[in-house]
Motif scaffolding. Structure first.
Motif, PDB file in Angstrom:
ATOM      1  N   UNK A 209       0.763  -1.103   0.098  1.00 33.20           N
ATOM      2  CA  UNK A 209       0.135  -0.034   0.120  1.00 33.20           C
ATOM      3  C   UNK A 209       1.006   1.375  -0.105  1.00 33.20           C
ATOM      4  N   UNK A 210       2.151   1.040   0.368  1.00 38.42           N
ATOM      5  CA  UNK A 210       3.228   2.106   0.473  1.00 38.42           C
ATOM      6  C   UNK A 210       3.924   2.571  -0.880  1.00 38.42           C
ATOM      7  N   UNK A 211       3.691   1.933  -1.655  1.00 38.48           N
ATOM      8  CA  UNK A 211       4.437   1.949  -3.221  1.00 38.48           C
ATOM      9  C   UNK A 211       4.242   3.681  -3.698  1.00 38.48           C
ATOM     10  N   UNK A 212       5.525   4.242  -3.901  1.00 38.21           N
ATOM     11  CA  UNK A 212       5.501   5.588  -4.338  1.00 38.21           C
ATOM     12  C   UNK A 212       5.106   5.877  -5.593  1.00 38.21           C
TER      13      UNK A 212
ATOM     14  N   UNK B 151     -11.106  -8.215  13.170  1.00 41.46           N
ATOM     15  CA  UNK B 151     -11.440  -8.707  11.852  1.00 41.46           C
ATOM     16  C   UNK B 151     -12.741  -7.528  11.511  1.00 41.46           C
ATOM     17  N   UNK B 152     -13.714  -7.276  12.415  1.00 35.98           N
ATOM     18  CA  UNK B 152     -14.769  -6.443  12.198  1.00 35.98           C
ATOM     19  C   UNK B 152     -14.184  -5.028  12.053  1.00 35.98           C
ATOM     20  N   UNK B 153     -13.213  -4.543  12.812  1.00 37.08           N
ATOM     21  CA  UNK B 153     -12.642  -3.235  12.500  1.00 37.08           C
ATOM     22  C   UNK B 153     -11.834  -3.321  11.044  1.00 37.08           C
ATOM     23  N   UNK B 154     -11.185  -4.171  10.627  1.00 36.41           N
ATOM     24  CA  UNK B 154     -10.419  -4.171   9.321  1.00 36.41           C
ATOM     25  C   UNK B 154     -11.539  -4.226   8.209  1.00 36.41           C
ATOM     26  N   UNK B 155     -12.521  -4.917   8.356  1.00 35.63           N
ATOM     27  CA  UNK B 155     -13.579  -5.007   7.262  1.00 35.63           C
ATOM     28  C   UNK B 155     -14.119  -3.606   7.135  1.00 35.63           C
ATOM     29  N   UNK B 156     -14.425  -2.765   8.145  1.00 37.86           N
ATOM     30  CA  UNK B 156     -14.818  -1.412   8.029  1.00 37.86           C
ATOM     31  C   UNK B 156     -13.870  -0.554   7.275  1.00 37.86           C
ATOM     32  N   UNK B 157     -12.705  -0.919   7.728  1.00 40.27           N
ATOM     33  CA  UNK B 157     -11.357  -0.063   7.151  1.00 40.27           C
ATOM     34  C   UNK B 157     -11.345  -0.335   5.601  1.00 40.27           C
TER      35      UNK B 157
ATOM     36  N   UNK C  28      -9.479   5.752   2.413  1.00 45.74           N
ATOM     37  CA  UNK C  28      -9.149   6.977   2.471  1.00 45.74           C
ATOM     38  C   UNK C  28      -7.815   7.263   3.150  1.00 45.74           C
ATOM     39  N   UNK C  29      -8.038   6.793   4.328  1.00 43.45           N
ATOM     40  CA  UNK C  29      -6.757   7.037   5.251  1.00 43.45           C
ATOM     41  C   UNK C  29      -5.722   6.268   4.912  1.00 43.45           C
ATOM     42  N   UNK C  30      -5.998   5.213   4.161  1.00 43.77           N
ATOM     43  CA  UNK C  30      -4.427   4.299   3.780  1.00 43.77           C
ATOM     44  C   UNK C  30      -3.903   5.325   2.630  1.00 43.77           C
ATOM     45  N   UNK C  31      -4.555   5.795   1.778  1.00 40.54           N
ATOM     46  CA  UNK C  31      -3.909   6.680   0.810  1.00 40.54           C
ATOM     47  C   UNK C  31      -3.117   7.876   1.403  1.00 40.54           C
ATOM     48  N   UNK C  32      -3.935   8.492   2.470  1.00 37.29           N
ATOM     49  CA  UNK C  32      -3.142   9.713   3.099  1.00 37.29           C
ATOM     50  C   UNK C  32      -2.010   9.296   3.889  1.00 37.29           C
ATOM     51  N   UNK C  33      -1.883   7.910   4.332  1.00 33.23           N
ATOM     52  CA  UNK C  33      -0.451   7.479   4.824  1.00 33.23           C
ATOM     53  C   UNK C  33       0.549   7.281   3.755  1.00 33.23           C
ATOM     54  N   UNK C  34      -0.013   6.950   2.750  1.00 31.32           N
ATOM     55  CA  UNK C  34       0.918   6.548   1.780  1.00 31.32           C
ATOM     56  C   UNK C  34       1.538   7.945   1.027  1.00 31.32           C
TER      57      UNK C  34
END
Lengths: 401, 396
Positions: B213-216, B280-286, B291-297
């Motif tokens: 998920x962190x590929x530039x 697992x419930x938390x990750x499913x929602x994630x 969007x928060x993953x793209x912000x991290x990248x």
């Protein structure tokens, strides 16, 4: 190409077909599931203070790793519990490791003692927890089943161990209290087992997950306290059973520093770290654990009822549970385990634990059925289901009818 | 005096927890800035609200109870969508996917079926790479064969080096893509060559893609399982820890063809047990709002740029520019061994970095710049590293 041809022969023929479609099956609301050793399944039952542990963690450290051996505070709380429940003083750094559940802890604890290529042996009583009959083989070892007998209440006969010990034996694995029979091994038995382990220079793996649900009148004796046993015993316990937190995946191992040093050194490579928020909940649970005694009393009431309902059925033999939340039936006179369980599914709309495939050890598939009376939060609902089981068994079609 | 090590498999008997990095950290009175855990925004509180809510909802419903050993179906369906989007591969979540309790335990789990006890089957591993790749095989009856990669070549895989080391005992190739610690994103051409190698020698390929998920921006990410002839022989370990910054949840997944997944499902209860229900419930929602993953990248890309400049002006170190987040792999050999430099930086810069020995190379350290939510705090930490090295005795 069949990729199976590249596999270890022990793995090559494994099929996950047992799971195929099982998830859909589990969602059926027309059935009662009295088959998972999962307190109060499927009802919500987490004590509020344990939920608070999760909430606090979500607001602080939940996103981040803990040390693979577990949070310091949790290990301290576990050390305190071990002192209180098992009567031994342990060092929270040197003698304890937190894991993600007892299932993988079997594998983790036994693996160092099974040298690849040597087919080292693990002795386990029959009937006993299913892992004992599957795990060693998958680690390059071999299970040596040791019979126990209904007339002894499935207590251990040390002469049966003596008959089967060999130069390849490395481990004796016991679950005490025993799953599925609900046996609490007697003090005298464990003293003789200890002497056996010491004399043959063996490691003892003791899964004591059900120890806090030992019923009145039975002594839960800790074999790890016997002189000579501390240095060769790995004690396993879990938050799943005594605390009804199976879905959390939290357990721990206790062992002498020499053994624990090895387990800690390879924890991150072999089993990984346990979940952070779960550990925080574990701390909360241990600090305020009065609810465990409440559960024990509840299960004791249910045990008596279950025994009353199931012990006078023609063709069914039953063992009074001494601990835990399940009851073990011998239905051999009626049919095989699979036949009786299928029948109960059809007629009583209840799913109970079949021993099909000899999952509790060789021969158990012929006769053994485990019924979880710890299911459902509401006692009356639970009893209603046990009644249905009783009625169905009373009406079991006799051979030739 | 009873010595349990005499009863152990020698691969285990030689292990000790004394003196390892973890015991070093446990002993430390004061905690320096932790730049050694690949754990986004450690130690700040950063669980996204929608993930928190899903965990809380689970507490009030199913959290106390076991979920399926192979993983919750809803989560598996979301992951199948993710695999299609990220890796371009359509999988059946029932038969080609397994959820595990973090990727750490997945290595032993997926390698074990292919290593026959007593045969010392071999595993080819490019290094430097994540320690599990080479530390795990000996724990499950196998033998690790390291395959060198070189900074001069930007740590790309050299298939010639693989060819030199393959034998009739070789069963597996294990690698990490993007690579930890070098930050390498293997090019399509490299993956094609590796694929051809695996097929020709009839090997199983295990690839850990936990940093995918962190590929530039400038780099194409190629999942080897998507290449012709590879799906049937590739096991892909995926994780949400890094991409979601939820390392503490312990949720990962394994993509593998039906025949292999069948075997993994049958043995899940032994190596994995089950993955915790509320996580697992938390990750499913994630996964339903990423969007928060793209912000991290994007944050990692910004940090890589700024911190790269600081490192570029730091004397007598060198590094290959990372192509994915969130660490630098730095040659510090001018200043001493990795352990000496690590200790020096604890004392002089108040930061704790990872020694390169753990990845096989004592001439390097790995610096995690993904720590600390506050970008400026992270930048300051790296500035302290630069300042400490500038005043290092060897520079006087």
């Amino acid at each position: 190409m069949s990729v199976r041809r590249l596999m270890d022969p022990v793995y090559r023929d494994l099929r996950g077909v047992g799971f195929d479609g099982y998830e859909d099956f589990m969602k059926r609301t027309d059935l009662d599931f009295f088959t998972f050793a999962d307190p109060f399944y499927p009802d919500a039952c987490i004590p509020e203070h344990i939920k608070q542990g999760i909430y606090s963690s979500l607001e602080s450290n939940a996103a981040h790793y803990t040390l693979p051996v577990g949070l310091d505070e949790l290990r301290r709380a576990v050390a305190e519990r071990v002192r209180r429940v098992n009567g031994i003083q342990v060092d929270h750094n040197k003698n304890i490791i937190i894991t993600s559940g007892s299932d993988l802890s079997y594998n983790f604890a036994m693996r160092p003692f099974l040298t690849p290529g040597e087919e080292n042996e693990v002795m386990a009583p029959v009937p006993s927890y299913t892992h004992n009959f599957v795990s060693p083989g998958l680690m390059g070892g071999k299970t040596v089943p040791v019979p126990t007998y209904a007339e002894d209440g499935y207590d251990l006969r040390i002469e049966e161990f003596e008959r089967r010990v060999s130069a390849k034996t490395r481990i004796v694995s016991i679950t005490n209290p025993n799953n599925p029979t609900g046996t609490v091994y007697k003090r005298e038995t464990l003293e003789r087992l200890a002497e056996f382990c010491i004399r043959h220079d063996l490691i003892l793996f003791a899964d004591q997950c059900f120890e806090e649900h030992t019923f009145d009148g039975y002594e839960m004796f800790n074999i790890i306290n016997i002189p000579g046993m501390w240095e060769r015993t790995i004690l396993c316990n879990s938050f799943s059973k005594s605390m009804g937190l199976c879905g959390f995946r939290l357990a721990y191992l206790v062992a002498h520093e020499e053994i624990m040093s090895v387990l800690q050194a390879c924890a991150v490579q072999y089993v990984g770290a346990p979940s952070t928020m779960i550990q925080c909940a574990g701390i909360a649970a241990l600090r305020n654990n009065a609810f465990v005694e409440d559960m024990r009393r509840e299960f004791q009431v249910r045990a008596e009822a279950a025994y009353r309902l199931l012990s006078d059925i023609p063709g069914v033999k039953c063992t009074m549970p001494q601990a835990g939340f399940y009851i073990w039936l011998d239905v051999g006179e009626l049919g095989t385990s699979k036949e009786v369980c299928d029948y109960l599914l059809e007629q009583a709309r209840v799913v109970v634990t079949s021993s099909d495939g000899d999952m509790w050890g060789p021969g158990t598939g012929r006769y053994g059925v485990r019924i979880i009376y710890g299911s459902r939060r509401d006692r009356d609902e639970c009893f209603g289901v046990l009644e249905r089981i009783r009625q169905a068994l009373l009406n079991y079609p006799k051979a030739g009818s | 005096m009873f010595n349990p090590r005499t009863l152990m498999d020698p691969a285990f008997a030689k292990k000790t927890s004394k003196g390892g990095t973890f015991s070093f950290q446990m002993d430390m009175k004061k905690q320096p800035t932790a730049m050694n855990w690949a754990d986004p925004y450690r130690p700040n509180d950063t669980v996204p609200p929608h993930v928190k809510q899903a965990v809380i909802d689970s507490l009030n419903t199913t959290a106390a109870h076991y979920s399926f050993p192979t993983g919750d179906m809803e989560l598996r369906e979301e992951i199948a969508k993710r695999v299609l989007k990220l890796n371009g591969v359509k999988i059946d979540p029932r038969t080609e996917l397994t959820i595990s309790n973090g990727s750490d335990s997945a290595f032993a789990y997926v390698m074990r079926p292919f290593l026959v006890p007593g045969e010392e089957n071999e595993v080819l591993i490019p290094v430097p790479s994540y320690a599990h790749n080479f530390d795990v095989p000996p724990l499950i009856g196998g033998k690790s064969v390291m395959v060198p990669t070189r900074a001069e070549n930007n740590f790309d895989l050299d298939i010639e080096e693989f060819e030199k080391r393959v034998t009739d005992k070789t069963r597996l190739v294990v690698f990490t893509n993007p690579n930890n610690p070098t930050g390498t994103v293997y090019r399509r051409e490299t993956m094609e060559k590796l694929a051809e190698f695996c097929i020709r020698h009839n090997l199983i390929c295990v690839v850990d893609q936990c940093f995918e998920d962190s590929v530039f921006d400038e780099h194409e990410f190629v999942s080897i399982m998507a290449l012709p002839g590879m799906f049937e022989r590739t096991i892909t370990i995926g994780s949400i820890s890094k991409g979601m910054g939820l390392c503490g949840f312990r949720v990962a997944y394994i993509v593998a063809p039906g025949e292999i997944t069948d075997v993994l499902h049958e043995t899940a209860v032994l190596f994995v047990g089950a993955t915790n229900t509320m996580a697992q419930a938390g990750v499913t929602a994630g996964l339903r709002d990423t969007r928060f993953m793209e912000e991290l990248r994007r944050e990692w890309m910004v940090r890589a740029e700024i911190l790269g400049s600081i490192l570029d002006s730091t004397p007598h170190i060198s590094y290959v520019k990372p192509e994915a987040g969130f660490f630098f792999w730095i040659d510090v050999s001018y200043y001493g061994t990795d352990r000496e430099v690590m200790q020096y930086l604890v004392e002089e810069a108040d930061v704790l970095v990872s020694t390169g020995s753990g990845f096989t190379d004592p001439t390097h350290i790995r610096v995690i710049y993904g720590c600390l939510q506050d970008r400026q705090e992270c930048i300051s930490a790296v500035e302290r590293i630069k300042a400490a090295l500038e005043r290092h005795p060897r520079n006087r």
